[in-house]
Scaffold this motif. Sequence first.
Motif, mmCIF file in Angstrom:
data_model
loop_
_atom_site.group_PDB
_atom_site.id
_atom_site.type_symbol
_atom_site.label_atom_id
_atom_site.label_comp_id
_atom_site.label_asym_id
_atom_site.label_seq_id
_atom_site.Cartn_x
_atom_site.Cartn_y
_atom_site.Cartn_z
ATOM 1 N N SER A 1 6.920 40.684 13.741
ATOM 2 C CA SER A 1 6.861 39.789 14.890
ATOM 3 C C SER A 1 7.368 40.485 16.153
ATOM 4 O O SER A 1 8.162 41.426 16.099
ATOM 5 N N ALA A 2 6.893 40.003 17.302
ATOM 6 C CA ALA A 2 7.368 40.529 18.579
ATOM 7 C C ALA A 2 8.872 40.305 18.719
ATOM 8 O O ALA A 2 9.583 41.143 19.292
ATOM 9 N N ARG A 3 9.352 39.199 18.178
ATOM 10 C CA ARG A 3 10.795 38.923 18.219
ATOM 11 C C ARG A 3 11.575 40.003 17.473
ATOM 12 O O ARG A 3 12.630 40.451 17.935
ATOM 13 N N THR A 4 11.042 40.425 16.328
ATOM 14 C CA THR A 4 11.704 41.477 15.561
ATOM 15 C C THR A 4 11.681 42.794 16.322
ATOM 16 O O THR A 4 12.677 43.531 16.342
ATOM 17 N N LEU A 5 10.560 43.110 16.961
ATOM 18 C CA LEU A 5 10.464 44.348 17.735
ATOM 19 C C LEU A 5 11.462 44.346 18.897
ATOM 20 O O LEU A 5 12.086 45.375 19.195
ATOM 21 N N ARG A 6 11.613 43.202 19.549
ATOM 22 C CA ARG A 6 12.605 43.117 20.624
ATOM 23 C C ARG A 6 14.020 43.301 20.066
ATOM 24 O O ARG A 6 14.867 43.942 20.702
ATOM 25 N N HIS A 7 14.259 42.766 18.878
ATOM 26 C CA HIS A 7 15.565 42.931 18.238
ATOM 27 C C HIS A 7 15.816 44.400 17.916
ATOM 28 O O HIS A 7 16.924 44.917 18.137
ATOM 29 N N TYR A 8 14.796 45.098 17.406
ATOM 30 C CA TYR A 8 14.934 46.522 17.122
ATOM 31 C C TYR A 8 15.296 47.296 18.385
ATOM 32 O O TYR A 8 16.082 48.254 18.346
ATOM 33 N N ASP A 9 14.723 46.899 19.502
ATOM 34 C CA ASP A 9 15.040 47.551 20.773
ATOM 35 C C ASP A 9 16.483 47.260 21.173
ATOM 36 O O ASP A 9 17.233 48.161 21.579
ATOM 37 N N GLU A 10 16.902 46.012 21.018
ATOM 38 C CA GLU A 10 18.249 45.609 21.433
ATOM 39 C C GLU A 10 19.336 46.343 20.652
ATOM 40 O O GLU A 10 20.404 46.638 21.192
ATOM 41 N N ILE A 11 19.093 46.652 19.376
ATOM 42 C CA ILE A 11 20.105 47.322 18.559
ATOM 43 C C ILE A 11 19.941 48.832 18.565
ATOM 44 O O ILE A 11 20.653 49.550 17.858
ATOM 45 N N GLY A 12 19.005 49.337 19.394
ATOM 46 C CA GLY A 12 18.841 50.778 19.518
ATOM 47 C C GLY A 12 18.107 51.431 18.370
ATOM 48 O O GLY A 12 18.198 52.647 18.189
ATOM 49 N N LEU A 13 17.350 50.649 17.616
ATOM 50 C CA LEU A 13 16.630 51.198 16.479
ATOM 51 C C LEU A 13 15.239 51.678 16.865
ATOM 52 O O LEU A 13 14.782 52.716 16.386
ATOM 53 N N LEU A 14 14.570 50.941 17.730
ATOM 54 C CA LEU A 14 13.215 51.312 18.150
ATOM 55 C C LEU A 14 13.019 50.913 19.602
ATOM 56 O O LEU A 14 12.662 49.768 19.902
ATOM 57 N N ALA A 15 13.250 51.860 20.498
ATOM 58 C CA ALA A 15 13.057 51.592 21.916
ATOM 59 C C ALA A 15 11.588 51.818 22.275
ATOM 60 O O ALA A 15 10.949 52.728 21.746
ATOM 61 N N PRO A 16 11.021 50.996 23.143
ATOM 62 C CA PRO A 16 9.631 51.225 23.567
ATOM 63 C C PRO A 16 9.527 52.506 24.391
ATOM 64 O O PRO A 16 10.525 53.002 24.924
ATOM 65 N N ALA A 17 8.320 53.027 24.496
ATOM 66 C CA ALA A 17 8.120 54.230 25.294
ATOM 67 C C ALA A 17 8.321 53.939 26.773
ATOM 68 O O ALA A 17 8.753 54.794 27.541
ATOM 69 N N GLU A 18 8.040 52.707 27.158
ATOM 70 C CA GLU A 18 8.105 52.343 28.573
ATOM 71 C C GLU A 18 8.334 50.847 28.706
ATOM 72 O O GLU A 18 7.824 50.060 27.904
ATOM 73 N N VAL A 19 9.113 50.467 29.696
ATOM 74 C CA VAL A 19 9.282 49.055 30.062
ATOM 75 C C VAL A 19 8.845 48.920 31.511
ATOM 76 O O VAL A 19 9.431 49.540 32.405
ATOM 77 N N ARG B 1 2.210 56.316 20.279
ATOM 78 C CA ARG B 1 2.043 56.701 18.886
ATOM 79 C C ARG B 1 3.370 57.143 18.263
ATOM 80 O O ARG B 1 3.620 56.913 17.082
ATOM 81 N N THR B 2 4.236 57.748 19.067
ATOM 82 C CA THR B 2 5.541 58.182 18.555
ATOM 83 C C THR B 2 6.345 56.990 18.045
ATOM 84 O O THR B 2 6.948 57.038 16.974
ATOM 85 N N GLN B 3 6.347 55.911 18.813
ATOM 86 C CA GLN B 3 7.078 54.717 18.385
ATOM 87 C C GLN B 3 6.424 54.079 17.159
ATOM 88 O O GLN B 3 7.112 53.538 16.294
ATOM 89 N N LEU B 4 5.105 54.148 17.066
ATOM 90 C CA LEU B 4 4.426 53.602 15.890
ATOM 91 C C LEU B 4 4.830 54.351 14.628
ATOM 92 O O LEU B 4 5.031 53.742 13.574
#
Length: 255
Positions: free
Chosen positions: A15-33, A43-46
Amino acid sequence: MRYSISKVAKMSGVSARTLRHYDEIGLLAPAEVSANGYRWYSRTQLRRLQRILLLRDLDVPLSQIKAILTGEDDEIAALRRHSQLVTAERDRLDAIAVTIGRTLDDLEGGRSLPDEEFFRGLQEGRAQLAATLRENFGEAATRVLPTADAWPAHWTRDDYDEAASRARNLYNRLSRARRAHLEPTSPSALDLVSEHYDAVCATWPASPAAYHALADLIESDPSQRAVVGVDDPDLPSWLAAAIRAYAVRRLRYSP
């Protein structure tokens, strides 16, 4: 090529909510905001998300995945580790399949399966998986994975059956509480969850942090959701919220 958070959620089943959570805890940051706050992934983040989801499927809590993946810069080496883990998981499932076959023979009146062998496939598979995790990711991974040693060595088939019966009874009572609209953070709900915590600690001495992380597993891992929600599909999310509250309020865990 870049992908929006909704596109990544659709591709990965997360879920998008889970992806945002991963970003918040420093596990998976997006390439760009972007300036409007939209998250974009490359592709690196994928590829990193793929490894995160693999470790989640192997029962590794989120609290440990970040440490496991830290410093993993070599994509080829990471993919090789991924392949080894998938192979280990296949071998684990093969061992479980053998155990199921032996059990069917026993139930259908074929070769009698001794009690001490009843769960051997499960234990050997878990031990093999732990060894593979240790080889590829170090001790940090195996410390959070309940191994065969976590199960009482003296248990017989009857002991396992009794534990399974108690677990099903507890899940039924938790489900009734949820259906009665009891808030998962209420004192009454936490009293019920205390039984769940005791049952977990009987076979796996989970720390408050590990028990808190177990909520993520119950909520997101398909196999765990299937176990908890076999009679009530909405129970896993309710129980996950209750577990987090129990860890913080009763076990004094500080996220």
